[in-house]
Design an enzyme around this catalytic site. Structure first.
Site, PDB file in Angstrom:
ATOM      1  N   THR A   3       5.120  -5.708  -9.491  1.00 52.75           N
ATOM      2  CA  THR A   3       4.218  -6.572  -8.738  1.00 52.75           C
ATOM      3  C   THR A   3       3.380  -5.737  -7.771  1.00 52.75           C
ATOM      4  O   THR A   3       3.759  -4.627  -7.399  1.00 52.75           O
ATOM      5  CB  THR A   3       4.989  -7.651  -7.951  1.00 52.75           C
ATOM      6  OG1 THR A   3       5.717  -7.039  -6.876  1.00 52.75           O
ATOM      7  CG2 THR A   3       5.946  -8.405  -8.852  1.00 52.75           C
ATOM      8  N   GLY A   4       2.234  -6.285  -7.390  1.00 53.22           N
ATOM      9  CA  GLY A   4       1.349  -5.536  -6.495  1.00 53.22           C
ATOM     10  C   GLY A   4       0.903  -4.229  -7.104  1.00 53.22           C
ATOM     11  O   GLY A   4       0.875  -3.192  -6.441  1.00 53.22           O
ATOM     12  N   GLY A  30      17.891 -14.255 -15.345  1.00 51.46           N
ATOM     13  CA  GLY A  30      18.439 -14.431 -16.695  1.00 51.46           C
ATOM     14  C   GLY A  30      18.115 -13.259 -17.599  1.00 51.46           C
ATOM     15  O   GLY A  30      18.991 -12.743 -18.313  1.00 51.46           O
ATOM     16  N   TYR A  80       6.126  -8.035  10.287  1.00 46.23           N
ATOM     17  CA  TYR A  80       6.302  -7.093   9.183  1.00 46.23           C
ATOM     18  C   TYR A  80       7.713  -6.509   9.193  1.00 46.23           C
ATOM     19  O   TYR A  80       8.382  -6.444   8.148  1.00 46.23           O
ATOM     20  CB  TYR A  80       5.265  -5.976   9.279  1.00 46.23           C
ATOM     21  CG  TYR A  80       5.361  -4.969   8.169  1.00 46.23           C
ATOM     22  CD1 TYR A  80       4.910  -5.276   6.887  1.00 46.23           C
ATOM     23  CD2 TYR A  80       5.903  -3.709   8.386  1.00 46.23           C
ATOM     24  CE1 TYR A  80       5.013  -4.359   5.854  1.00 46.23           C
ATOM     25  CE2 TYR A  80       5.996  -2.781   7.358  1.00 46.23           C
ATOM     26  CZ  TYR A  80       5.549  -3.107   6.098  1.00 46.23           C
ATOM     27  OH  TYR A  80       5.653  -2.192   5.075  1.00 46.23           O
TER      28      TYR A  80
END
Length: 286
Positions: free
Chosen positions: A26-27, A135, A174
């Site tokens: 991701t990202g 899963g 953050y």
């Protein structure tokens, strides 16, 4: 467990080929996420990338030769769930999940779902995507790699106000989110201790990239001034690559790494009761 010896952040000791492995990052359209994905592609993995911008994500896939891409704003719970379900339907197998998408916001902002953005993206995004893909990870006895930060050290959980509805400070928000990454990693490792799924968190180093530079903020000015002393995205990606690819970490779980070696996180990140409390709090958002 054997603690790996110290290694330079630029060149992890042993990462090995990834042929036959399926990875989701991701990202992955910029910074260390893109560098991580590109290197895992180079090592032979079938890499799928996730980004928020359709054109940028498609272009990144072509540039690095990734197997595919998915578009989602992971600060939105609905899109995080949908992305994971799309991945399950389109790919159906997963060996490594690299949760990397994150940001720091100079002023308090809320997602379209009304959740403070730092909390929504940096923590809930990790939690939801991982939960949805467990899963597949159990089927492969796979790995979860959570990009945290040394900022977890100054993070404190604001249990009564995790979204900073009062007293917002960008780096406090953050730091809390990065502490949450470590607590979540440890709790996930405990919950999956018999499934074969491993989960580890990491500090990538202080990296000069587009992170924290979305506006004319104090954070952006800091990064510009500090640029000569910061790591490149490729250097900052090395611990993520190590945890995704190295046989040396096989079976190791619930740990925190920096410079491709085990490092003790701050003591408040080792609070098992806090990890369980965080899991319950996170589920309350679903």
């Amino acid at each position: 467990m054997t603690t790996p010896p110290t290694t330079d952040p630029v060149s992890p000791r042993s990462t090995g080929p990834m042929t036959g492995k399926t990875v989701l990052v991701t990202g992955a359209t910029g910074g260390i996420g893109k560098a991580t994905a590109a290197e895992l592609v180079r090592r032979g993995a079938s890499v799928w990338i996730v980004g928020r911008n359709p054109e940028k994500t498609a272009a990144a896939q072509v540039e690095m030769g990734a197997a595919g891409h998915l578009v989602a704003d992971l600060s939105l719970r609905g899109e995080a769930v949908q992305m994971a379900q799309d991945f399950i339907r389109q790919v159906g197998t997963l060996d490594v999940l690299v949760n990397n998408a994150g940001a720091v916001y100079d002023r308090r902002q809320e997602s379209r779902e009304g959740i403070e953005m730092t909390w929504a993206l940096n923590h809930l995004g990790y939690f939801i995507v991982t939960r949805e893909l467990l899963g597949l990870l159990r089927a492969s006895r796979g790995r979860v790699v959570n990009v945290s930060s040394a900022a977890h050290g100054f993070g404190r959980m604001r249990w009564q106000d995790p979204e900073f509805k009062s007293g917002y400070r960008s780096w406090a928000a953050y730091g809390q989110s990065k502490l949450a990454n470590v607590l979540f990693t440890r709790e996930l490792a405990w919950r999956e201790r018999e499934s074969g799924v491993t989960a580890n968190a990491l500090h990538p180093g202080v990296v000069y990239s587009s992170f924290g530079q979305s506006d004319d903020s104090a954070t952006k000015r800091f990064y510009k001034l500090a640029a000569p002393f910061l790591l490149s995205s490729e250097q900052g990606a090395q611990t993520s690559i190590y945890l995704a690819a190295s046989s040396e970490v096989q079976g190791m779980s619930g740990l925190y790494f920096a410079k491709s070696r085990v490092k003790a996180p701050e003591s408040h990140a080792l609070d098992d009761a806090a990890g369980k409390r965080l899991w319950t709090l996170s589920e309350s958002y679903l």
